[in-house]
Design a protein around this motif. Sequence first.
Motif, PDB file in Angstrom:
ATOM      1  N   MET A  97      -5.581   5.785 194.027  1.00  0.00           N
ATOM      2  CA  MET A  97      -6.250   6.638 193.046  1.00  0.00           C
ATOM      3  C   MET A  97      -6.785   5.742 191.940  1.00  0.00           C
ATOM      4  O   MET A  97      -6.101   4.837 191.469  1.00  0.00           O
ATOM      5  CB  MET A  97      -5.293   7.668 192.460  1.00  0.00           C
ATOM      6  CG  MET A  97      -4.804   8.688 193.468  1.00  0.00           C
ATOM      7  SD  MET A  97      -6.110   9.690 194.176  1.00  0.00           S
ATOM      8  CE  MET A  97      -6.475  10.768 192.820  1.00  0.00           C
ATOM      9  N   LYS A  98      -8.023   6.010 191.541  1.00  0.00           N
ATOM     10  CA  LYS A  98      -8.649   5.248 190.473  1.00  0.00           C
ATOM     11  C   LYS A  98      -9.461   6.232 189.635  1.00  0.00           C
ATOM     12  O   LYS A  98     -10.382   6.873 190.142  1.00  0.00           O
ATOM     13  CB  LYS A  98      -9.552   4.174 191.094  1.00  0.00           C
ATOM     14  CG  LYS A  98     -10.131   3.182 190.144  1.00  0.00           C
ATOM     15  CD  LYS A  98     -10.882   2.119 190.954  1.00  0.00           C
ATOM     16  CE  LYS A  98     -11.612   1.168 190.049  1.00  0.00           C
ATOM     17  NZ  LYS A  98     -12.373   0.185 190.830  1.00  0.00           N
ATOM     18  N   ARG A  99      -9.064   6.378 188.386  1.00  0.00           N
ATOM     19  CA  ARG A  99      -9.692   7.330 187.472  1.00  0.00           C
ATOM     20  C   ARG A  99      -9.751   8.743 188.048  1.00  0.00           C
ATOM     21  O   ARG A  99     -10.755   9.423 187.967  1.00  0.00           O
ATOM     22  CB  ARG A  99     -11.088   6.854 187.071  1.00  0.00           C
ATOM     23  CG  ARG A  99     -11.064   5.620 186.196  1.00  0.00           C
ATOM     24  CD  ARG A  99     -12.465   5.251 185.719  1.00  0.00           C
ATOM     25  NE  ARG A  99     -12.561   3.800 185.735  1.00  0.00           N
ATOM     26  CZ  ARG A  99     -13.238   3.100 186.642  1.00  0.00           C
ATOM     27  NH1 ARG A  99     -13.909   3.680 187.590  1.00  0.00           N
ATOM     28  NH2 ARG A  99     -13.245   1.794 186.587  1.00  0.00           N
ATOM     29  N   GLY A 100      -8.657   9.141 188.680  1.00  0.00           N
ATOM     30  CA  GLY A 100      -8.542  10.490 189.229  1.00  0.00           C
ATOM     31  C   GLY A 100      -9.257  10.729 190.542  1.00  0.00           C
ATOM     32  O   GLY A 100      -9.302  11.857 191.020  1.00  0.00           O
ATOM     33  N   LYS A 101      -9.804   9.680 191.137  1.00  0.00           N
ATOM     34  CA  LYS A 101     -10.507   9.819 192.411  1.00  0.00           C
ATOM     35  C   LYS A 101      -9.900   8.874 193.436  1.00  0.00           C
ATOM     36  O   LYS A 101      -9.493   7.767 193.113  1.00  0.00           O
ATOM     37  CB  LYS A 101     -11.997   9.500 192.239  1.00  0.00           C
ATOM     38  CG  LYS A 101     -12.695  10.481 191.332  1.00  0.00           C
ATOM     39  CD  LYS A 101     -14.151  10.155 191.188  1.00  0.00           C
ATOM     40  CE  LYS A 101     -14.796  11.157 190.234  1.00  0.00           C
ATOM     41  NZ  LYS A 101     -16.206  10.859 190.021  1.00  0.00           N
ATOM     42  N   MET A 102      -9.868   9.350 194.684  1.00  0.00           N
ATOM     43  CA  MET A 102      -9.312   8.540 195.760  1.00  0.00           C
ATOM     44  C   MET A 102     -10.330   7.493 196.201  1.00  0.00           C
ATOM     45  O   MET A 102     -11.502   7.802 196.409  1.00  0.00           O
ATOM     46  CB  MET A 102      -8.925   9.424 196.949  1.00  0.00           C
ATOM     47  CG  MET A 102      -8.121   8.692 197.993  1.00  0.00           C
ATOM     48  SD  MET A 102      -7.723   9.676 199.461  1.00  0.00           S
ATOM     49  CE  MET A 102      -7.099  11.178 198.780  1.00  0.00           C
ATOM     50  N   HIS A 103      -9.846   6.248 196.329  1.00  0.00           N
ATOM     51  CA  HIS A 103     -10.689   5.131 196.766  1.00  0.00           C
ATOM     52  C   HIS A 103     -10.060   4.448 197.966  1.00  0.00           C
ATOM     53  O   HIS A 103      -8.838   4.287 198.037  1.00  0.00           O
ATOM     54  CB  HIS A 103     -10.830   4.093 195.649  1.00  0.00           C
ATOM     55  CG  HIS A 103     -11.748   4.500 194.557  1.00  0.00           C
ATOM     56  ND1 HIS A 103     -11.453   5.489 193.658  1.00  0.00           N
ATOM     57  CD2 HIS A 103     -12.984   4.043 194.235  1.00  0.00           C
ATOM     58  CE1 HIS A 103     -12.459   5.620 192.816  1.00  0.00           C
ATOM     59  NE2 HIS A 103     -13.402   4.753 193.141  1.00  0.00           N
ATOM     60  N   TYR A 104     -10.912   4.036 198.870  1.00  0.00           N
ATOM     61  CA  TYR A 104     -10.502   3.195 199.989  1.00  0.00           C
ATOM     62  C   TYR A 104     -11.196   1.866 199.761  1.00  0.00           C
ATOM     63  O   TYR A 104     -12.426   1.777 199.844  1.00  0.00           O
ATOM     64  CB  TYR A 104     -10.908   3.810 201.321  1.00  0.00           C
ATOM     65  CG  TYR A 104     -10.500   2.988 202.507  1.00  0.00           C
ATOM     66  CD1 TYR A 104      -9.176   2.965 202.932  1.00  0.00           C
ATOM     67  CD2 TYR A 104     -11.425   2.223 203.192  1.00  0.00           C
ATOM     68  CE1 TYR A 104      -8.794   2.204 204.018  1.00  0.00           C
ATOM     69  CE2 TYR A 104     -11.051   1.457 204.288  1.00  0.00           C
ATOM     70  CZ  TYR A 104      -9.730   1.455 204.684  1.00  0.00           C
ATOM     71  OH  TYR A 104      -9.348   0.693 205.760  1.00  0.00           O
ATOM     72  N   VAL A 109     -13.949   7.841 198.229  1.00  0.00           N
ATOM     73  CA  VAL A 109     -14.050   8.571 199.493  1.00  0.00           C
ATOM     74  C   VAL A 109     -14.758   9.906 199.349  1.00  0.00           C
ATOM     75  O   VAL A 109     -15.285  10.436 200.322  1.00  0.00           O
ATOM     76  CB  VAL A 109     -12.670   8.753 200.168  1.00  0.00           C
ATOM     77  CG1 VAL A 109     -12.053   7.411 200.485  1.00  0.00           C
ATOM     78  CG2 VAL A 109     -11.740   9.581 199.326  1.00  0.00           C
ATOM     79  N   GLU A 110     -14.806  10.466 198.150  1.00  0.00           N
ATOM     80  CA  GLU A 110     -15.466  11.755 197.951  1.00  0.00           C
ATOM     81  C   GLU A 110     -16.977  11.680 198.191  1.00  0.00           C
ATOM     82  O   GLU A 110     -17.640  12.706 198.321  1.00  0.00           O
ATOM     83  CB  GLU A 110     -15.199  12.290 196.554  1.00  0.00           C
ATOM     84  CG  GLU A 110     -15.882  11.510 195.459  1.00  0.00           C
ATOM     85  CD  GLU A 110     -15.653  12.097 194.088  1.00  0.00           C
ATOM     86  OE1 GLU A 110     -16.397  11.710 193.181  1.00  0.00           O
ATOM     87  OE2 GLU A 110     -14.755  12.928 193.907  1.00  0.00           O
TER      88      GLU A 110
END
Length: 153
Positions: A97-104, A109-110
């Motif tokens: 999670m980075k700044r409330g968003k999921m990252h791969y 990823v959004e």
Amino acid sequence: MSYITYSGYGYSKRLCKDVTTWFLNKFLPRHKIQVEILHRGLKREEVYGYCDYVEESYRPREFLIELQTHMEEELYIKTLLHELVHLRQWVVGSLRMKRGKMHYGKIAVELYDYWHQPHEIEAREEEERLYIEYLTEKNKLKSIFYFPNRLMC
């Protein structure tokens, strides 16, 4: 040492424990992981499984995996392995999670639909490979290629 708990209905406790223990010992042997595997009806959500961290998103070590009940054995193993790949992604930090968003990696990823999200692509590819590896190591798969009177590996 990892801790595995499982609950719910419509699944094999032996198979759940065996697959999960095999995966954690093989791919995350030095990590102290707590995994709760909950088997419940997920048909309304139209999914076979979920994996999420519990509490902390920074270096998570506690996870909840939810699985659909009453799956055929092959689908069950592949689904559990798929969710365990996500668990490994969280543990090694490729999924975070980075700044409330999921990252791969560095990719949010959004930005992609489900089928094109990079962490899902990796998990789908890995579930097939891991399924064969698991069956082979557990001597449940003798050979991929069988010809009468001749065995090819």
